[in-house]
Design an enzyme around this catalytic site. Structure first.
Site, PDB file in Angstrom:
ATOM      1  N   ASN A  10      -4.916  -2.842   6.583  1.00 42.35           N
ATOM      2  CA  ASN A  10      -4.927  -2.653   5.129  1.00 42.35           C
ATOM      3  C   ASN A  10      -3.479  -2.648   4.662  1.00 42.35           C
ATOM      4  OD1 ASN A  10      -5.210  -1.810   2.509  1.00 42.35           O
ATOM      5  ND2 ASN A  10      -5.823   0.294   3.022  1.00 42.35           N
ATOM      6  N   TRP A  11      -3.083  -3.741   4.025  1.00 39.18           N
ATOM      7  CA  TRP A  11      -1.667  -3.873   3.635  1.00 39.18           C
ATOM      8  C   TRP A  11      -1.337  -3.083   2.371  1.00 39.18           C
ATOM      9  CZ3 TRP A  11      -0.211  -9.786   4.453  1.00 39.18           C
ATOM     10  CH2 TRP A  11      -0.431 -10.116   5.800  1.00 39.18           C
ATOM     11  N   LYS A  12      -2.376  -2.607   1.694  1.00 39.74           N
ATOM     12  CA  LYS A  12      -2.188  -1.824   0.452  1.00 39.74           C
ATOM     13  C   LYS A  12      -1.324  -2.618  -0.544  1.00 39.74           C
ATOM     14  CE  LYS A  12      -2.629   2.294   3.227  1.00 39.74           C
ATOM     15  NZ  LYS A  12      -2.579   3.736   3.277  1.00 39.74           N
ATOM     16  N   HIS A  96     -11.991   3.311  -0.269  1.00 42.43           N
ATOM     17  CA  HIS A  96     -10.793   3.836   0.407  1.00 42.43           C
ATOM     18  C   HIS A  96     -10.356   5.117  -0.300  1.00 42.43           C
ATOM     19  CE1 HIS A  96      -6.687   4.230   1.820  1.00 42.43           C
ATOM     20  NE2 HIS A  96      -7.058   3.483   2.849  1.00 42.43           N
ATOM     21  N   GLU A  98      -7.610   6.226  -1.175  1.00 39.38           N
ATOM     22  CA  GLU A  98      -6.641   6.042  -2.278  1.00 39.38           C
ATOM     23  C   GLU A  98      -7.364   5.582  -3.539  1.00 39.38           C
ATOM     24  OE1 GLU A  98      -3.875   3.603  -0.084  1.00 39.38           O
ATOM     25  OE2 GLU A  98      -3.420   5.351   1.151  1.00 39.38           O
ATOM     26  N   GLU A 168     -11.858   7.846   7.916  1.00 43.35           N
ATOM     27  CA  GLU A 168     -10.424   8.014   7.701  1.00 43.35           C
ATOM     28  C   GLU A 168     -10.168   9.397   7.111  1.00 43.35           C
ATOM     29  OE1 GLU A 168      -8.313   4.024   7.240  1.00 43.35           O
ATOM     30  OE2 GLU A 168      -9.085   4.553   5.270  1.00 43.35           O
ATOM     31  N   GLY A 174      -1.317   7.849   6.429  1.00 43.21           N
ATOM     32  CA  GLY A 174       0.083   7.710   6.026  1.00 43.21           C
ATOM     33  C   GLY A 174       0.931   8.944   6.297  1.00 43.21           C
ATOM     34  N   SER A 213      -3.065   6.917  10.559  1.00 43.84           N
ATOM     35  CA  SER A 213      -1.878   6.960  11.416  1.00 43.84           C
ATOM     36  C   SER A 213      -2.108   6.384  12.814  1.00 43.84           C
ATOM     37  CB  SER A 213      -1.325   8.388  11.497  1.00 43.84           C
ATOM     38  OG  SER A 213      -0.908   8.818  10.206  1.00 43.84           O
ATOM     39  N   GLY A 234      -3.175   1.188   8.358  1.00 43.44           N
ATOM     40  CA  GLY A 234      -2.364   1.006   7.159  1.00 43.44           C
ATOM     41  C   GLY A 234      -0.945   0.612   7.540  1.00 43.44           C
ATOM     42  N   GLY A 235      -0.057   1.598   7.580  1.00 45.66           N
ATOM     43  CA  GLY A 235       1.374   1.355   7.794  1.00 45.66           C
ATOM     44  C   GLY A 235       1.672   0.442   8.978  1.00 45.66           C
TER      45      GLY A 235
HETATM   46  C1  PEP Z   1      -5.329   3.392   5.616  1.00 43.35           C
HETATM   47  O1  PEP Z   1      -4.773   3.408   4.532  1.00 43.35           O
HETATM   48  O2  PEP Z   1      -6.470   2.902   5.696  1.00 43.35           O
HETATM   49  C2  PEP Z   1      -4.629   3.969   6.763  1.00 43.35           C
HETATM   50  C3  PEP Z   1      -5.321   4.272   7.817  1.00 43.35           C
HETATM   51  O3  PEP Z   1      -3.264   4.148   6.648  1.00 43.35           O
HETATM   52  P1  PEP Z   1      -2.231   4.602   7.833  1.00 43.35           P
HETATM   53  O4  PEP Z   1      -2.598   3.823   9.050  1.00 43.35           O
HETATM   54  O5  PEP Z   1      -0.886   4.266   7.274  1.00 43.35           O
HETATM   55  O6  PEP Z   1      -2.439   6.081   8.016  1.00 43.35           O
END
Ligand code: PEP
Length: 252
Positions: A10-12, A96, A98, A168, A174, A213, A234-235
């Site tokens: 997920n590049w957000k 999600h 967010e 999640e 994050g 994470s 994500g990151g």
């Molecule tokens: C996400 O936003 O779906 C996520 C899991 O982010 P991160 O891996 O950065 O915690």
């Protein structure tokens, strides 16, 4: 293995078209031999169309980060399932955290999004997870079950069979604070049990990803849990080394 692993990035809100195409080129080079895992990337809307063209003939599928449930009309800023399909998306993230926390998405609207995704022929990746306060109050199962039930509400048997779920925990997204494999496995087991109450066979085949994470260093242990079938990243999905490292950490 009954369930084919899935690693989704997920590049957000990250990536110009130029940056997205550069990352796609690196990912294709690095991951083109992978055959036993579904690899999915979710760039920003603006990069979907050019990225789709660069993914042609590859083993990497495209996802959108959100969908609106109406097909067309006076809905400024919204993007429908048919538009996402047209540009080459196969998957879409729904619910999600967010979106839930920053954009007012509710249990009801996530249900509408799930139905719209499936009606458009997209595979929804339904994201569920509790906040830290909810976990500390002992409400994890209740919160996740409510999000799951809303997302899966009124789906037909054939639709339910297509869904991917991503657990999640909000406190792990994050933050660098990953759930322990045991914590994640416990919630994944609860999710699968809840799906089993609807349909025993679908519960066996439904993929439940962990997100929060995930990094190459913690991926192998998480992915070796019996009910963790992949990762939503994500990151670490923004760099070829870390995303490929997670794909390479899948159990084989
Ligand atoms: C996400 O936003 O779906 C996520 C899991 O982010 P991160 O891996 O950065 O915690």
């Amino acid at each position: 293995m009954i369930r084919r692993p899935m690693i989704a990035g997920n590049w957000k809100l990250n990536g110009t078209v130029t940056e997205s195409l550069a990352l796609v080129r690196e990912l294709r080079n690095r991951l083109d031999k992978v055959r036993d895992c579904d690899i999915v990337i979710a760039p920003p809307y603006t990069a979907l169309h050019p990225v789709a063209a660069r993914l042609e003939g590859s083993n990497i599928a495209l996802a959108a980060q959100d969908i609106y449930w109406e097909g067309s009309g006076a809905y400024t800023g919204a993007v429908s399932g048919s538009l996402l399909k047209e540009v080459g998306c196969a998957y879409v993230l729904v619910g999600h955290s967010e979106r839930r926390q920053l954009f007012g998405e509710t249990l009801e609207s996530s249900s509408r999004r799930m139905k719209a995704a499936l009606a458009s022929g997209l595979v929804p990746i339904l994201c569920v997870g509790e906040t830290l306060a909810e976990r500390q109050a002992g409400r994890t199962d209740e919160v996740v079950a409510a999000q799951l039930d809303a997302g899966l509400m009124d789906l037909s048997h054939a639709q339910l069979a297509k869904v991917v779920v991503a657990y999640e925990p909000v406190w792990a997204i994050g933050t660098g604070q990953v759930a322990t494999p045991a914590q994640a496995q416990q919630v994944h087991d609860m999710i699968r049990e809840r799906v089993r109450a609807r349909d025993v066979d679908i519960a066996k085949t439904m993929r439940i990803l962990y997100g929060g994470s995930v990094k190459p260093e913690n991926a192998a242990e998480l992915l070796s849990q019996p009910d963790i079938d992949g990762a939503l990243v994500g990151g670490a999905s923004l760099k070829v080394e870390s995303f490929a490292g997670i794909v390479e950490a899948r159990p084989r």
